[in-house]
Design an enzyme around this catalytic site. Sequence first.
Site, short mmCIF file in Angstrom:
data_model
loop_
_atom_site.label_atom_id
_atom_site.label_comp_id
_atom_site.label_asym_id
_atom_site.label_seq_id
_atom_site.Cartn_x
_atom_site.Cartn_y
_atom_site.Cartn_z
N ASP A 1 0.82 -1.22 0.00
CA ASP A 1 0.00 0.00 0.00
C ASP A 1 0.85 1.27 0.00
OD1 ASP A 1 0.91 -0.46 2.56
OD2 ASP A 1 -1.06 -0.67 3.47
N ASN B 1 -7.36 -4.27 14.80
CA ASN B 1 -8.74 -4.62 14.44
C ASN B 1 -8.79 -5.73 13.38
OD1 ASN B 1 -7.88 -3.32 12.16
ND2 ASN B 1 -9.44 -1.72 12.19
N HIS C 1 -7.11 -5.72 10.51
CA HIS C 1 -6.94 -5.29 9.12
C HIS C 1 -5.61 -5.78 8.54
CE1 HIS C 1 -4.98 -1.13 10.23
NE2 HIS C 1 -4.05 -2.04 10.06
N GLU D 1 -9.77 -2.47 5.76
CA GLU D 1 -10.37 -2.32 7.09
C GLU D 1 -11.56 -3.27 7.23
OE1 GLU D 1 -8.99 -0.73 9.38
OE2 GLU D 1 -7.85 0.93 8.51
P1 PGA Z 1 2.24 -2.08 12.87
O1 PGA Z 1 1.03 -1.97 11.85
O2 PGA Z 1 3.21 -3.05 12.26
O3 PGA Z 1 2.81 -0.69 12.94
O4 PGA Z 1 1.68 -2.57 14.16
C1 PGA Z 1 0.50 -3.14 11.34
C2 PGA Z 1 -0.76 -2.83 10.57
O5 PGA Z 1 -1.53 -1.94 11.02
O6 PGA Z 1 -1.01 -3.46 9.54
#
Ligand code: PGA
Length: 248
Positions: free
Chosen positions: A69, A138, A140, A145
């Site tokens: 992304d 959550n 995702h 999301e």
């Molecule tokens: P993080 O993010 O590695 O900074 O915990 C992971 C994500 O939100 O996909």
Amino acid sequence: MSINISIVKDYDEMSRRAARIIADAIRNKPNLVLGLATGSTPVGCYQELIRMHKEEGLDFSRVITFNLDEYIRLPPTHPQSYRYFMDENLFRHVNIKIENTYVPDGLSADLQRTCKEFEELIKRAGGIDLQLLGIGANGHIAFNEPGSSFDFRTMVVNLSERTIKDNARFFKSIEEVPRQALSMGMGTIMEVRKIILLASGVGKAEAAAKSVEGPITTDVPASILQRHPNCIFILDEEAASKLVRKAR
Ligand code: PGA
């Protein structure tokens, strides 16, 4: 089909385990098509890959990468852009050819076309062999999301208020956080040949347990990975703490 679980002691062991799998895959197939993720979770894995490159001659010269992304309208020179993140945390420290590294172009004037072209590029490369993933608290994956369709391909997404707030800590103010991003969809991600998902810390424990042991539902995007034929979750003890069935 079910998700393979590997529980390790801590963040460092998780990072080394993931790096070893990636390095073995590169040694087996020097022109590996590797899917990469940003965020705090994969940084240790990238550091270990850099060490392996410097000390053990791990060769990235033919590796092709695709990132999950990118924010829309954040230039690659912006420290919070994912292109900048990848350059700083991996690419400029190894012998990868920068023209073989693909991050969705968030500056494109025609974003729909950029999404289509990104999917085309993946196809033309022969598909993604190995995809590294993080997971949100959550559930995702990338910017998919809760509620996102499992069929989505690379697309423009509107960031949720929650994500904008969560990501504001990386910017000078909340107004600076982009409102949109380009993201591979779950449909794109489910087509990769092998998935390694990393999670560390108690903040990820609920998402990990729901993804592995809960029902497959768009409320928990990562739960669809239960249907992937070759998916491993590498969890540290805290991230694995809410699993009912534990294995090593
Ligand atoms: P993080 O993010 O590695 O900074 O915990 C992971 C994500 O939100 O996909």
